[in-house]
Scaffold this motif. Sequence first.
Motif: not given
Lengths: 398, 398
Positions: A48-61
Motif C-alpha cells: 500500500p502507498a502509505i508504507v513509503n509515504e509514512s517512511m518518507i514523512e518520518i525521515l523528513k520530520t
Amino acid sequence: MISDKMSKSLQAAICIRDIFEEGKKLADIYGKENIFDFSIGNPNVEPPAIVNESMIEILKTEKPLALHGYPSNIGHPDVRAKVAEYLNETYKTDYTFENIAMTSGAAAALVLISNTFLDISDEVITFSPYFWEYKSYVESLYGKLVPALCDQKTLQPDPDTFRAAFTERTRLVFINTPNNPTGAVYTEESIRMVCDILREKEQEYGHPIYLVSDEPYRQLAYGGIKVPYIPHFYKNTLVVYSYSKALSIPGERIGYIAVGSDVDGFAEIMAGITASMRYLGYVNAPSLQQKMLLKCVDASVDVSQYERNRNLLYEGLTAMGYECIRPDGAFYLFFRALEEDDAKFCAEAKKELILLAPGSAFHGPGFVRASYCVSYDVIQRSLPAFQRLMDSYRKKEK
Amino acid sequence: MISDKMSKSLQAAICIRDIFEEGKKLADIYGKENIFDFSIGNPNVEPPAIVNESMIEILKTEKPLALHGYPSNIGHPDVRAKVAEYLNETYKTDYTFENIAMTSGAAAALVLISNTFLDISDEVITFSPYFWEYKSYVESLYGKLVPALCDQKTLQPDPDTFRAAFTERTRLVFINTPNNPTGAVYTEESIRMVCDILREKEQEYGHPIYLVSDEPYRQLAYGGIKVPYIPHFYKNTLVVYSYSKALSIPGERIGYIAVGSDVDGFAEIMAGITASMRYLGYVNAPSLQQKMLLKCVDASVDVSQYERNRNLLYEGLTAMGYECIRPDGAFYLFFRALEEDDAKFCAEAKKELILLAPGSAFHGPGFVRASYCVSYDVIQRSLPAFQRLMDSYRKKEK
C-alpha cells in the motif's frame, strides 16, 4: 571447518531457497516470462502507498538521532501502544504497550521465543505439513521439533496424532493458520480441539505448555472466512505476527510478539524475550520500520488479487484432474504429486519450466506446494504446461 | 515457566541496559539536564545528512515490490559489491560481492558466526575486558567464552594469558579494536603477537582457528592513530562491521561480515552464514537499510566531536587524580574505580547523578566504563560532580 551441527544441517537441507535461486538461473536461460515460478512465498501484490509515504514523512520530520538511535530492545513504546490499540479494536483484547514486543518479523519472533523457553532436548510440537524452517529454529537451539500429522483429507489438526506427540519435555506448540504450506485455515472447531487437548496435557504434566500462534498470513483469508484469534481460546498463547505479507514488505523484517498479561509467567516471559533480543544479536527490530507502523498498522495490500489467483489455479488444476485441497488462506496451494516421490515430480514439472516445492520439505510427502503469489498472467500461461505435465503422467500409466 | 538457561542468565545479568533504563527514570525525577549519563554507547553525533537523503531517494525511485521484497539471505548483490569495492579501495583487499554477507549489525554477525562454527562446549577466546554480550552470544548456543585478560597497564592483549586460554575446543577468537569497553586501539605489535600465537596454535591442534574481528568502532580513532586491518595479518580472519557508530544509526541494524576467498573452508563458511540467517530467524538484513548504503558506504559522522569529548573527559578526570588509561578510539573511557568493588563505586557515583557501567560487567573488575558519546556540555557540567565524588572518597580515607 564449520560445526558438525551446521555441516549436517547443510547436507540434509531440502532448501526451497535453492529452487528459488535455480529459478533465477532458468530465467536467464529461457527468459523470465517463460518460467512458471511457484517455488517461493515472495509477495507480488504492491505494498500500500502509505508504507513509503509514512517512511518518507518520518525521515523528513523526526530528529535523525532519535529516529535512528537505539530504542528499547523490545521496541518503541509508542509503536507498541499502536499495535496494542489495533489488536484491542480488532479482537476485543486488552493489551497495552507492555504486552507487545517488536521483532524483526515472525521468523525472528519464533527463534526469540524458542530461546526463551527451550533447554537442550526440550520439545516443540507442530502440526505437519509445516513451514520447514521451524525445524531449523528449534534445532539451532538444540530443541526437538515433533510433528503431529494433520488429517490428510482436510489438512486440519488431528486429535490423535496431536495427543500422541506430547511428552514430559513438551514446552511449546507452534500453530500456523492460515497455513504455510497448505493454505488451510484451521476451523474454530479445530482450534477448540487443540486447546482442549493442551489444557488436558497442562494438567497431566503439571506445568504450562505454551501455544505459539504464528500468524503472518492472518490478513490473507478468502471468501469471507474468519480466522479465529487464538488467545480467545487458550490463555497461554503467544501471538507472533509479521507485516511481510499484509504489507508486502518481507525484506524489511518487521513484526511483533503479543503476550497477554494473564499468561502464566508473563513478566518472566517478557524479560526472557527482551534478553533474547540481545543474546541472539537482534538488539531491536529496525527503528524506521517500527515507526512506519504508526501510520500503517491497519493498512493492507489488495488481498482480492491473491483470491483471484487462488481461484484460477485451484479451479484450473482441479479441472485437469489434479487432487487439490481448496486453500482458504495464505497464498499456497498444496496438491498431490502425480507420483509417490514428490521430489521426482518436482523435477518432472521443472522440465515444463514449472517450479514447485516438494511436500517432503514440509513433512508432507506425496504433495507439492505451489505459491500463487505470482501475476495472474503467469498462472494463466502456466495452465497449458500443467496440462502437458498431467498428460505425460497419463501416457506413462498406459 | 521459561528455560533454565534463560532463568539463570537473567539472574546473573549485570545489565548495562538496566542502568540505561534507570537513567531514564532519574531523568524524570531530577530533569534530564541534571543527569550525567555515561552508561550506554548510544551515539550522540548527528548522522550524516546523506543517510536520510539516500533513504528518501530510494523510497521515491525504486519499485516498492523489489525494494521491500526478499533479497537473497546474505543481501542485495549490488550492495555487497559496493561494500567490497569500498574495502578494496581502503585496505587494498580483493573482495567481490561473494565475500560479503549483509547482516543486521555486528551483534547479529557475531551470533551468525557462532552458529556457523560452534558445537556444544566449543570455545571462543576473547580479550578481556570485553563487551559483556559476547558471553551471551556464545552461551545462547551452548558454547563457552574464555577470557584472556589484557595487560592491566596498557589494556593491550597479553601473550601469556592468551596462550593459556587455548584448548582442543578453541574454534574462534573474538578481537575488538577499537575496544569496547576500554577504548584501547590494539597496536600493530599486539596484532602481530596475537596472529603469531594463532598460527602456532593452528599448527599445534591441526585445524583452523578463526579470528573474528569485531570492528564497529573502526572509524572512531583519534589523533591520527591507525587501526590495523586484521586480515592483512592473519588469513583465517572474518571481519564483522556495523554502521551503527560510523553513521549514528544503531537502531537501524545494518552491518556485514567480510570473508576473504583464501580463508580455509570459504565456501562452507558462506553457506553456513547464509543458512544461519534463516535458522536464527534473521532471513535478511533490512532491505532499505542495505540499499541506503549504496550512497553511504563511505560517509561518516563528525568524529572530531567524539575526540573533543575524549580530551575533555580524559584530561578532566586525570587532573582530579582519577587513574585513566588514555583511550585512542571508540567512545569509552575505562578508569579505575575509587574502591575495589566497582559496583559499589557506581552506586556512589549515582548519588552524584553520574551513571557509569561497572567494569565487572566486562570482566574488568576494579574499573568502570564511561561512555562519552554525550554532549560536550554534559561532560563540562559533570566535572564538578566527578570532583565531589573524588573528594568524598578522600574524606573517607582520612
